[in-house]
Design an enzyme around this catalytic site. Structure first.
Site, PDB file in Angstrom:
ATOM      1  N   LYS A  13       0.825  -1.210   0.000  1.00  0.00           N
ATOM      2  CA  LYS A  13       0.000   0.000   0.000  1.00  0.00           C
ATOM      3  C   LYS A  13       0.860   1.262   0.000  1.00  0.00           C
ATOM      4  O   LYS A  13       0.573   2.203  -0.744  1.00  0.00           O
ATOM      5  CB  LYS A  13      -0.934   0.003   1.220  1.00  0.00           C
ATOM      6  CG  LYS A  13      -1.937  -1.131   1.225  1.00  0.00           C
ATOM      7  CD  LYS A  13      -2.854  -1.083   2.431  1.00  0.00           C
ATOM      8  CE  LYS A  13      -2.156  -1.131   3.759  1.00  0.00           C
ATOM      9  NZ  LYS A  13      -1.472  -2.385   4.076  1.00  0.00           N
ATOM     10  N   ARG A  88      -9.875   1.472   9.864  1.00  0.00           N
ATOM     11  CA  ARG A  88      -9.413   0.129  10.219  1.00  0.00           C
ATOM     12  C   ARG A  88     -10.568  -0.786  10.621  1.00  0.00           C
ATOM     13  O   ARG A  88     -10.385  -1.985  10.719  1.00  0.00           O
ATOM     14  CB  ARG A  88      -8.409   0.186  11.368  1.00  0.00           C
ATOM     15  CG  ARG A  88      -7.082   0.765  10.988  1.00  0.00           C
ATOM     16  CD  ARG A  88      -6.099   0.640  12.144  1.00  0.00           C
ATOM     17  NE  ARG A  88      -4.904   1.396  11.911  1.00  0.00           N
ATOM     18  CZ  ARG A  88      -3.789   0.898  11.396  1.00  0.00           C
ATOM     19  NH1 ARG A  88      -3.733  -0.362  11.071  1.00  0.00           N
ATOM     20  NH2 ARG A  88      -2.740   1.651  11.222  1.00  0.00           N
ATOM     21  N   ARG A 127      13.446 -10.595   2.967  1.00  0.00           N
ATOM     22  CA  ARG A 127      13.928  -9.230   3.169  1.00  0.00           C
ATOM     23  C   ARG A 127      14.750  -9.147   4.452  1.00  0.00           C
ATOM     24  O   ARG A 127      15.779  -8.486   4.496  1.00  0.00           O
ATOM     25  CB  ARG A 127      12.746  -8.261   3.200  1.00  0.00           C
ATOM     26  CG  ARG A 127      13.176  -6.817   3.208  1.00  0.00           C
ATOM     27  CD  ARG A 127      12.045  -5.868   2.888  1.00  0.00           C
ATOM     28  NE  ARG A 127      10.889  -6.048   3.741  1.00  0.00           N
ATOM     29  CZ  ARG A 127       9.658  -5.741   3.392  1.00  0.00           C
ATOM     30  NH1 ARG A 127       9.392  -5.268   2.206  1.00  0.00           N
ATOM     31  NH2 ARG A 127       8.662  -5.914   4.235  1.00  0.00           N
ATOM     32  N   ARG A 135      13.235  -2.975   9.545  1.00  0.00           N
ATOM     33  CA  ARG A 135      12.425  -2.382  10.610  1.00  0.00           C
ATOM     34  C   ARG A 135      12.272  -3.387  11.745  1.00  0.00           C
ATOM     35  O   ARG A 135      12.307  -4.596  11.527  1.00  0.00           O
ATOM     36  CB  ARG A 135      11.038  -2.020  10.083  1.00  0.00           C
ATOM     37  CG  ARG A 135      11.050  -0.929   9.075  1.00  0.00           C
ATOM     38  CD  ARG A 135       9.704  -0.583   8.503  1.00  0.00           C
ATOM     39  NE  ARG A 135       8.562  -1.326   8.995  1.00  0.00           N
ATOM     40  CZ  ARG A 135       7.372  -1.291   8.430  1.00  0.00           C
ATOM     41  NH1 ARG A 135       7.163  -0.574   7.366  1.00  0.00           N
ATOM     42  NH2 ARG A 135       6.375  -1.987   8.936  1.00  0.00           N
ATOM     43  N   ARG A 146       0.381  -8.939  13.050  1.00  0.00           N
ATOM     44  CA  ARG A 146      -0.251  -7.845  12.322  1.00  0.00           C
ATOM     45  C   ARG A 146      -1.306  -8.377  11.346  1.00  0.00           C
ATOM     46  O   ARG A 146      -2.361  -7.764  11.167  1.00  0.00           O
ATOM     47  CB  ARG A 146       0.813  -7.011  11.608  1.00  0.00           C
ATOM     48  CG  ARG A 146       1.694  -6.242  12.600  1.00  0.00           C
ATOM     49  CD  ARG A 146       2.947  -5.643  11.996  1.00  0.00           C
ATOM     50  NE  ARG A 146       2.697  -4.791  10.866  1.00  0.00           N
ATOM     51  CZ  ARG A 146       3.550  -4.643   9.848  1.00  0.00           C
ATOM     52  NH1 ARG A 146       4.702  -5.280   9.828  1.00  0.00           N
ATOM     53  NH2 ARG A 146       3.262  -3.836   8.858  1.00  0.00           N
TER      54      ARG A 146
END
Length: 190
Positions: A13, A88, A127, A135, A146
């Protein structure tokens, strides 16, 4: 152009929003950024938010909607905006609809980036292995949590906006440029 991008964490996104900001000269509105800015500015809403955060509570939908109401009135949103991190929940979607109606505005599109969660997990693990800059929440365990929150709270928005004839779906597993091209085609049609 006023739109919402829907999809689970890691769906792309943010990447797609960056393209849309450049192409349409619209503003990406992140509720997290707005909360931090309101607190820093010590605005009336910011002081309320600061108190809520200091108590370790969640910021109410009412406060978030108030922030968005103020923000979309600013000059840099004259061409439109992309909502990032909002809504959300169904309650937030209802509140957003009421807010936009009160301002004689509407959403031009709600674009869902449909992705395979298993592939997202593989992507994040790769990654994490290959990147020097990762992160703190860029790991499989954090992503699983999440994703669970997304499925419980946010995924119902797919049906919500679908029932209203506003939802357009793009295969988010395609190459980044192809996803951008598909979104562009949707937006040209609205």
């Amino acid at each position: 152009m006023r739109l919402i991008l829907l999809g689970p964490p890691g769906a792309g996104k943010g990447t797609q929003a960056a393209f849309l900001v450049d192409n349409y000269k619209i503003k990406q509105l992140s509720t997290g950024d707005m909360l931090r800015a309101a607190v820093a500015a010590e605005s009336e809403v910011g002081l309320k938010v600061k108190g809520v955060l200091e108590r370790g509570e969640l910021v109410s939908d009412e406060l978030i909607v108030s922030l968005i109401a103020d923000r979309i009135e600013q000059d840099d949103c004259a061409n439109g905006f992309i909502l990032d991190g909002f809504p959300r929940t169904i309650a937030q979607a209802d509140a957003l609809g009421e807010l936009l109606n009160s301002k004689s505005m509407g959403l031009d599109a709600v674009v869902q980036l449909a992705v395979d969660e298993g592939k997202l997990l593989e992507r994040i693990e790769k990654r994490a292995r290959e990147s020097a800059e990762v992160r703190s929440d860029d790991n499989a365990e954090a992503l699983k949590k999440r994703l669970a929150v997304y499925r419980e709270q946010t995924a119902p928005l797919i049906e919500y906006y679908g029932e209203r004839g506003m939802l357009k779906t793009v295969d988010g597993m395609q190459a980044v440029d192809k996803v951008a091209s598909d979104i562009e085609a949707i937006l040209k049609a609205v």
